[in-house]
Write a protein that holds these residues in place. Structure first.
Motif, PDB file in Angstrom:
ATOM      1  N   GLU A  12       0.817  -1.214   0.000  1.00  0.00           N
ATOM      2  CA  GLU A  12       0.000   0.000   0.000  1.00  0.00           C
ATOM      3  C   GLU A  12       0.856   1.271   0.000  1.00  0.00           C
ATOM      4  O   GLU A  12       0.389   2.336  -0.404  1.00  0.00           O
ATOM      5  CB  GLU A  12      -0.922   0.014   1.224  1.00  0.00           C
ATOM      6  N   GLY A  13       2.082   1.161   0.443  1.00  0.00           N
ATOM      7  CA  GLY A  13       2.970   2.320   0.519  1.00  0.00           C
ATOM      8  C   GLY A  13       3.981   2.388  -0.597  1.00  0.00           C
ATOM      9  O   GLY A  13       5.022   3.054  -0.449  1.00  0.00           O
ATOM     10  N   THR A  14       3.711   1.696  -1.712  1.00  0.00           N
ATOM     11  CA  THR A  14       4.665   1.707  -2.825  1.00  0.00           C
ATOM     12  C   THR A  14       4.062   2.253  -4.119  1.00  0.00           C
ATOM     13  O   THR A  14       4.728   2.245  -5.152  1.00  0.00           O
ATOM     14  CB  THR A  14       5.220   0.295  -3.095  1.00  0.00           C
ATOM     15  N   PHE A  15       2.837   2.738  -4.071  1.00  0.00           N
ATOM     16  CA  PHE A  15       2.229   3.301  -5.283  1.00  0.00           C
ATOM     17  C   PHE A  15       2.970   4.582  -5.662  1.00  0.00           C
ATOM     18  O   PHE A  15       2.991   5.545  -4.896  1.00  0.00           O
ATOM     19  CB  PHE A  15       0.761   3.679  -5.040  1.00  0.00           C
ATOM     20  N   ALA A  16       3.556   4.604  -6.840  1.00  0.00           N
ATOM     21  CA  ALA A  16       4.169   5.834  -7.329  1.00  0.00           C
ATOM     22  C   ALA A  16       3.071   6.810  -7.752  1.00  0.00           C
ATOM     23  O   ALA A  16       1.919   6.426  -7.998  1.00  0.00           O
ATOM     24  CB  ALA A  16       5.083   5.523  -8.506  1.00  0.00           C
ATOM     25  N   LEU A  17       3.444   8.079  -7.858  1.00  0.00           N
ATOM     26  CA  LEU A  17       2.471   9.087  -8.273  1.00  0.00           C
ATOM     27  C   LEU A  17       1.852   8.735  -9.626  1.00  0.00           C
ATOM     28  O   LEU A  17       0.642   8.876  -9.823  1.00  0.00           O
ATOM     29  CB  LEU A  17       3.147  10.462  -8.344  1.00  0.00           C
ATOM     30  N   VAL A  18       2.677   8.228 -10.541  1.00  0.00           N
ATOM     31  CA  VAL A  18       2.144   7.877 -11.852  1.00  0.00           C
ATOM     32  C   VAL A  18       1.129   6.740 -11.744  1.00  0.00           C
ATOM     33  O   VAL A  18       0.143   6.704 -12.490  1.00  0.00           O
ATOM     34  CB  VAL A  18       3.299   7.508 -12.823  1.00  0.00           C
ATOM     35  N   ASP A  19       1.323   5.816 -10.796  1.00  0.00           N
ATOM     36  CA  ASP A  19       0.346   4.741 -10.581  1.00  0.00           C
ATOM     37  C   ASP A  19      -0.992   5.323 -10.137  1.00  0.00           C
ATOM     38  O   ASP A  19      -2.061   4.927 -10.627  1.00  0.00           O
ATOM     39  CB  ASP A  19       0.841   3.765  -9.516  1.00  0.00           C
ATOM     40  N   ILE A  20      -0.932   6.241  -9.182  1.00  0.00           N
ATOM     41  CA  ILE A  20      -2.152   6.828  -8.640  1.00  0.00           C
ATOM     42  C   ILE A  20      -2.899   7.630  -9.705  1.00  0.00           C
ATOM     43  O   ILE A  20      -4.129   7.525  -9.847  1.00  0.00           O
ATOM     44  CB  ILE A  20      -1.820   7.709  -7.419  1.00  0.00           C
ATOM     45  N   LEU A  21      -2.155   8.419 -10.469  1.00  0.00           N
ATOM     46  CA  LEU A  21      -2.798   9.235 -11.495  1.00  0.00           C
ATOM     47  C   LEU A  21      -3.452   8.349 -12.555  1.00  0.00           C
ATOM     48  O   LEU A  21      -4.572   8.624 -13.010  1.00  0.00           O
ATOM     49  CB  LEU A  21      -1.777  10.165 -12.137  1.00  0.00           C
TER      50      LEU A  21
END
Length: 352
Positions: A12-21
């Motif tokens: 849960e703490g490894t999502f990069a910003l590009v993943d979230i977007l």
């Protein structure tokens, strides 16, 4: 870069910003604020985020410190809604680990954060395993899953989860964990005793978050009630000399995450962190990131900070790397191979 394992890192703490977007766009979901400041801890003061109330379609990630951070994870993981998205996140995790020299990871997954998968937790594990399978096939970091309970869950929920794991045996799930805010939940060792004993009987390893936002008593509970093989954090064990001696005598490793402890306010700075005192006391210590994306770090960067702050030399770092492999839940053959690889890097002139 030394080959190593990481044993305390949350998917849960490894999502990069590009993943979230990308996930937000795929799901038509609004962001909780400007994209540029989602992970900006200087703006949000250790994850103190303003409450967002925009009519219920946009999640609030308000709150301070660890509790606010956990709410942010709930929102973020809620964006993962399909098997393909879950597999993609798992694959990206393995790629990120590989870039830091990580050859093996015990990655913690707490299904309570993934609200689109409630009631389908085993399907989530299988989707994540598919992504990890593909990553391993492509030569990336090998990873297995520590299925984590949340401290606020009931004893019945925990026992049901373990019974399901024991019955279904999802691929790559090798351990049972428990995480969440110790301070707000209180002592939960007794509550989860039955679930952890059932996991032990079913052949799952056990790792427990303890000795972080509460004191040494959480570590005592993890050992006495939950038969923990490894403690995640455990840094406040340093406050109890008898507990430190027990950790040494029973060879219990700690998955220590200095940056996380400092960022979330447990210690004022790296210099005041008890990591070197634990090492000097003979405790088995591994260096980990916990939640590297929102903490804006990578494992190799944090090892460099630890070396600079505490004066660790290359020989010390080699010992940390070896300890990370030994403390992991990798199988014996993989551990042997990784230790051999490490020995070759540490002393290239040594006979193979």
């Amino acid at each position: 870069m030394l080959p190593k394992a990481e044993v305390h890192v949350h998917l849960e703490g490894t999502f990069a910003l590009v993943d979230i977007l990308r996930l937000a766009k795929e799901n038509g979901a609004a962001l909780p604020g400007p994209a540029a400041t989602i992970f900006d801890v200087s703006t949000h003061d250790a994850f103190t985020m303003p409450e967002i109330t925009t009519g219920g379609t946009r999640p609030g990630v308000g709150g301070a410190g660890l509790s606010g951070f956990l709410r942010f994870l709930d929102w973020q993981c809620g964006l993962v809604r399909t098997r393909e998205q879950a597999a993609r996140i798992a694959y990206a995790f393995a790629a990120r680990q590989t870039a830091s020299g990580v050859r093996y990871s015990d990655v913690i997954v707490n299904p309570t954060h993934w609200n689109a998968w409630h009631g389908r937790e085993i399907e989530l594990m299988e989707a994540l395993a598919a992504g990890l399978d593909e990553a391993e096939e492509d030569g990336l970091c090998v990873a297995n899953i520590a299925y984590s309970l949340l401290r606020s869950q009931s004893a019945g929920e925990a026992e049901h989860a373990v019974a399901t794991l024991a019955d279904r045996r999802p691929s790559r799930v090798v351990a049972l964990s428990v995480d969440g805010d110790e301070k707000s939940s209180g002592r939960t060792g007794e509550k989860f005793r039955s679930a952890f004993r059932a996991a032990e009987s079913a052949g799952f390893r056990r790792t427990v978050h303890a000795g972080e936002s509460s004191g040494p008593e959480g570590v005592w509970d993890a050992l006495d009630h939950l038969h923990a093989d490894r403690i995640d954090h455990g840094v406040r064990s340093i406050e109890d000399d008898v507990l430190v001696r027990r950790l040494v005598d029973e060879s219990i490793p700690l998955g220590v995450c200095p940056r996380s402890n400092v960022t979330l306010g447990l210690y004022a700075d790296w210099a005041s962190h008890p990591l070197p005192r634990l090492v000097d006391a003979g405790v088995r210590v591994t260096l980990n990131t916990d939640d590297p994306a929102p903490l804006a770090c990578s494992l190799d960067e944090d090892w460099a900070v630890a070396a600079a702050t505490y004066g660790f030399d290359r020989a010390d770092l080699v010992r940390f790397a070896a300890e990370s492999i030994r403390a992991s839940f990798a199988d014996d053959d993989l551990k042997r191979d990784l230790l051999a690889e490490l020995a070759g890097v540490a002393d290239p002139g040594a006979p193979s």
